[in-house]
Design a protein around this motif. Structure first.
Motif, PDB file in Angstrom:
ATOM      1  N   PRO A 135       2.913   5.991  -9.719  1.00 29.38           N
ATOM      2  CA  PRO A 135       1.715   6.288 -10.496  1.00 29.38           C
ATOM      3  C   PRO A 135       1.080   5.025 -11.097  1.00 29.38           C
ATOM      4  N   LEU A 136       0.870   4.035 -10.246  1.00 27.43           N
ATOM      5  CA  LEU A 136       0.219   2.792 -10.652  1.00 27.43           C
ATOM      6  C   LEU A 136      -0.954   2.561  -9.712  1.00 27.43           C
ATOM      7  N   SER A 137      -1.936   1.821 -10.172  1.00 27.32           N
ATOM      8  CA  SER A 137      -3.079   1.550  -9.296  1.00 27.32           C
ATOM      9  C   SER A 137      -2.649   0.662  -8.133  1.00 27.32           C
ATOM     10  N   ARG A 138      -3.371   0.782  -7.042  1.00 30.33           N
ATOM     11  CA  ARG A 138      -3.091  -0.011  -5.852  1.00 30.33           C
ATOM     12  C   ARG A 138      -3.177  -1.499  -6.176  1.00 30.33           C
ATOM     13  N   SER A 139      -4.185  -1.895  -6.953  1.00 28.10           N
ATOM     14  CA  SER A 139      -4.341  -3.310  -7.283  1.00 28.10           C
ATOM     15  C   SER A 139      -3.188  -3.818  -8.153  1.00 28.10           C
ATOM     16  N   THR A 140      -2.710  -2.985  -9.067  1.00 33.76           N
ATOM     17  CA  THR A 140      -1.569  -3.380  -9.899  1.00 33.76           C
ATOM     18  C   THR A 140      -0.345  -3.613  -9.021  1.00 33.76           C
ATOM     19  N   LYS A 177      -0.207  -4.273  -5.775  1.00 39.12           N
ATOM     20  CA  LYS A 177      -0.378  -5.449  -4.921  1.00 39.12           C
ATOM     21  C   LYS A 177      -0.227  -6.740  -5.726  1.00 39.12           C
ATOM     22  N   ASP A 178      -0.737  -6.749  -6.955  1.00 36.43           N
ATOM     23  CA  ASP A 178      -0.593  -7.936  -7.800  1.00 36.43           C
ATOM     24  C   ASP A 178       0.869  -8.232  -8.111  1.00 36.43           C
ATOM     25  N   ALA A 211       2.317   1.716  -3.354  1.00 31.54           N
ATOM     26  CA  ALA A 211       1.278   2.205  -4.274  1.00 31.54           C
ATOM     27  C   ALA A 211       1.072   3.708  -4.144  1.00 31.54           C
ATOM     28  N   ARG A 212       1.221   4.239  -2.939  1.00 29.87           N
ATOM     29  CA  ARG A 212       1.071   5.688  -2.739  1.00 29.87           C
ATOM     30  C   ARG A 212       2.227   6.476  -3.363  1.00 29.87           C
ATOM     31  N   HIS A 222       6.366  -0.554 -15.128  1.00 30.44           N
ATOM     32  CA  HIS A 222       6.175  -0.759 -13.689  1.00 30.44           C
ATOM     33  C   HIS A 222       7.511  -0.662 -12.957  1.00 30.44           C
ATOM     34  N   ASP A 269       0.832  -1.207   0.000  1.00 31.43           N
ATOM     35  CA  ASP A 269       0.000   0.000   0.000  1.00 31.43           C
ATOM     36  C   ASP A 269       0.867   1.257   0.000  1.00 31.43           C
TER      37      ASP A 269
END
Length: 107
Positions: A31-36, A38-39, A27-28, A51, A24
């Motif tokens: 500039p990628l989504s949190r789900s990306t 975490k995946d 992710a903050r 990435h 998390d």
């Protein structure tokens, strides 16, 4: 490019070097989504060059950290500071131990 399992291990190591304690938090910072993000920490995720470049910048490691087989080559410098190589080696050991511990908890 390295195998995805090795890339995941190196992402975790880069996070530890940058004192980023969770997916998390990473992710903050990117500039990628949190789900990306975490995946990327699981076998579901597939790290692409874009990435890895933003993660490298967020963790203050060179992009080569994720592409060269020998981490020492990724962090090599002209002045070759020995403490940096020692730090990488210690960090690799720590990440390996954490990975084993997490695997044992999941069993």
């Amino acid at each position: 490019m390295l195998e995805q399992a090795e890339i995941r291990r190196r992402i975790r190591a880069a996070m530890a070097l940058a004192d980023i304690s969770s997916w998390d938090e990473l992710a903050r910072r990117v500039p990628l989504s949190r789900s990306t993000v975490k995946d990327l920490g699981t076998s579901r995720g597939r790290a692409e060059e874009t990435h890895l470049r933003v993660i490298a910048a967020a963790c203050d490691v060179p992009y080569a950290w994720f592409t060269v087989p020998d981490l020492r080559a990724a962090v090599a410098r002209e002045d070759d500071e020995p403490s940096l190589a020692e730090r990488v080696e210690a960090l690799e050991g720590r990440v390996d131990a954490m990975t084993k511990q997490l695997s044992a908890q999941g069993s």
